[in-house]
Design an enzyme around this catalytic site. Structure first.
Site, PDB file in Angstrom:
ATOM      1  CG  HIS A  54      65.229  -3.383  -9.736  1.00 11.40           C
ATOM      2  ND1 HIS A  54      66.048  -3.061  -8.671  1.00 11.40           N
ATOM      3  CD2 HIS A  54      65.170  -4.732  -9.769  1.00 11.40           C
ATOM      4  CE1 HIS A  54      66.473  -4.162  -8.100  1.00 11.40           C
ATOM      5  NE2 HIS A  54      65.969  -5.196  -8.748  1.00 11.40           N
ATOM      6  NE  ARG A  55      64.828  -4.995  -5.343  1.00 15.31           N
ATOM      7  CZ  ARG A  55      65.878  -5.161  -4.533  1.00 15.31           C
ATOM      8  NH1 ARG A  55      65.964  -4.497  -3.403  1.00 15.31           N
ATOM      9  NH2 ARG A  55      66.850  -6.009  -4.848  1.00 15.31           N
ATOM     10  CD  GLU A  81      61.699  -6.763 -10.368  1.00 13.23           C
ATOM     11  OE1 GLU A  81      62.152  -5.824  -9.699  1.00 13.23           O
ATOM     12  OE2 GLU A  81      62.145  -7.908 -10.311  1.00 13.23           O
ATOM     13  CG  ASP A  83      61.354  -8.559  -6.345  1.00 16.02           C
ATOM     14  OD1 ASP A  83      62.010  -7.569  -5.954  1.00 16.02           O
ATOM     15  OD2 ASP A  83      61.592  -9.162  -7.406  1.00 16.02           O
ATOM     16  CG  HIS A  96      64.263  -8.023  -2.907  1.00 16.73           C
ATOM     17  ND1 HIS A  96      65.274  -8.446  -2.073  1.00 16.73           N
ATOM     18  CD2 HIS A  96      64.666  -8.346  -4.160  1.00 16.73           C
ATOM     19  CE1 HIS A  96      66.246  -8.984  -2.785  1.00 16.73           C
ATOM     20  NE2 HIS A  96      65.901  -8.946  -4.051  1.00 16.73           N
ATOM     21  CD  GLU A 175      62.811 -12.293  -8.856  1.00 16.68           C
ATOM     22  OE1 GLU A 175      63.042 -11.060  -8.932  1.00 16.68           O
ATOM     23  OE2 GLU A 175      63.653 -13.115  -8.437  1.00 16.68           O
TER      24      GLU A 175
HETATM   25  O1  G3P Z   1      64.252  -9.582 -11.041  1.00 18.14           O
HETATM   26  C1  G3P Z   1      65.393  -9.079 -11.639  1.00 18.14           C
HETATM   27  C2  G3P Z   1      66.276  -8.658 -10.531  1.00 18.14           C
HETATM   28  O2  G3P Z   1      65.486  -7.870  -9.676  1.00 18.14           O
HETATM   29  C3  G3P Z   1      66.777  -9.847  -9.783  1.00 18.14           C
HETATM   30  O3  G3P Z   1      67.404  -9.457  -8.635  1.00 18.14           O
HETATM   31  O4  G3P Z   1      67.417  -9.473  -6.176  1.00 18.14           O
HETATM   32  O5  G3P Z   1      66.763  -7.403  -7.383  1.00 18.14           O
HETATM   33  O6  G3P Z   1      65.198  -9.316  -7.344  1.00 18.14           O
HETATM   34  P1  G3P Z   1      66.652  -8.887  -7.317  1.00 18.14           P
HETATM   35 CA    CA Z   2      63.399  -8.958  -8.893  1.00 18.10          CA
END
Ligand code: G3P
Ligand code: CA
Length: 311
Positions: A54-55, A81, A83, A96, A175
């Site tokens: 995540h990121r 991941e 964003d 993000h 994303e």
């Molecule tokens: O993309 C899945 C999750 O990351 C969504 O929340 O705010 O961390 O991008 P966020």
């Molecule tokens: Ca995300």
């Protein structure tokens, strides 16, 4: 008359006798099928449970920097991941927030440009920013010299890194963060994926909270796997079976916030052939709990923890 009546009763009771065990069996088997279905829904439908960094490995390095992506790959993540936001001059960057102040020193470099929205800065201007030092200040026990002066990566830099260092075992999970404020974002993303020869990666995933953005992708690149993200409010008051049946005509899966994941959600998703990737899962307890519900992957800031559990 009386004999015929008794004979009729005998046939009836015989029929009921034969029928009852069958009926009972049918009911029992129906219940057991339903229970099995429920049980079978509580197992992954994907061939492999995915570790989605995540990121990047953002528990250990400044989010959305090349060191965070490198560490994710070293920690055996299946996905990095990313964003995506878009600059004033149309470049897709890994970020993000829609504004630059939380994860860069933009307030020092451009003090008079508040609210420091990505869409108001060119890529060259954003390249002047330090996207790593904030992390050292925020997490002194995790601080590293190499984080100082890290820049905001473009999507293409991130793709190049994953291709060079992922050994073919790491894929991209991107994303479209705020597609409504970036007209043409989807087309730009598809062109970049084509130009970098990753559009045909079977594991490539595009995710969004925006159904409109995902449907646009579906129309332009029908083979790319799409994940519909959900917050609790997006599902509030909805019949999840109907909702997931409806989205299954474009989505490969769902990305629910982790507190949404209960057996009912798992059953509804898996019965509609949708994988389930909850976010964001950082404690080993939550990781194990969600794995026991049969999720098909998890977004985590600590890919090493999840990879270790899955070993
Ligand atoms: O993309 C899945 C999750 O990351 C969504 O929340 O705010 O961390 O991008 P966020
Ligand atoms: Ca995300």
């Amino acid at each position: 008359m009386k004999n015929r009546f008794i004979a009729g009763l005998a046939c009836l009771s015989l029929a009921v006798t034969i029928a009852v065990p069958w009926a009972v069996n049918a009911l029992a088997s129906k219940q057991s099928i339903a229970a099995n279905n429920k049980q079978s829904s509580l197992h992954p439908i994907a061939s492999h449970v995915s570790v989605i960094a995540h990121r990047g490995a953002s528990a250990y390095a400044p989010e959305h920097t090349l060191p965070a992506y490198k560490q994710a790959m070293q920690m055996k993540a299946d996905y990095v991941e990313i964003d995506l936001q878009m600059t004033k001059d149309g470049h897709l960057i890994a970020m993000h927030d829609e504004t630059l102040e939380r994860t860069t020193n933009v307030e020092q470099i451009y003090p008079n440009r508040a609210p420091w929205q990505v869409k108001d800065f060119t890529l060259d201007e954003i390249r002047q920013l330090d996207a790593g030092s904030w992390f050292n200040k925020a997490y002194p026990d995790l601080a590293k010299k190499e984080y100082m002066g890290q820049h905001v990566p473009t999507l293409e830099e991130a793709i190049t890194l994953v291709k060079q260092q992922g050994n073919g075992k790491v894929s991209l999970y991107m994303e479209t963060k705020a597609p409504n404020i970036y007209p043409g974002m989807e087309e730009k993303l598809i062109n970049i994926l084509k130009r970098n020869y990753v559009i045909h990666d079977q594991n490539l995933i595009i995710e969004s909270f925006s159904e409109e953005s995902l449907r646009k992708f579906k129309s332009m690149a029908p083979n790319v796997k799409l994940i519909q993200l959900y917050t609790a409010s997006m599902l509030k008051g909805k019949d999840v079976n109907q909702e997931f049946k409806r989205i299954s005509n474009y989505a490969y899966g769902i990305g629910p916030s982790k507190e949404l994941v209960v057996p009912k959600i798992m059953e509804a998703a898996h019965q509609n052939k949708l994988v389930v990737h909850p976010w964001t899962v950082n404690s080993q307890e939550d990781m194990a709990g969600l794995l026991s519900l049969g999720v098909d992957g998890e977004f985590t800031n600590a890919p090493d923890k999840l990879a270790g559990l899955l070993k």
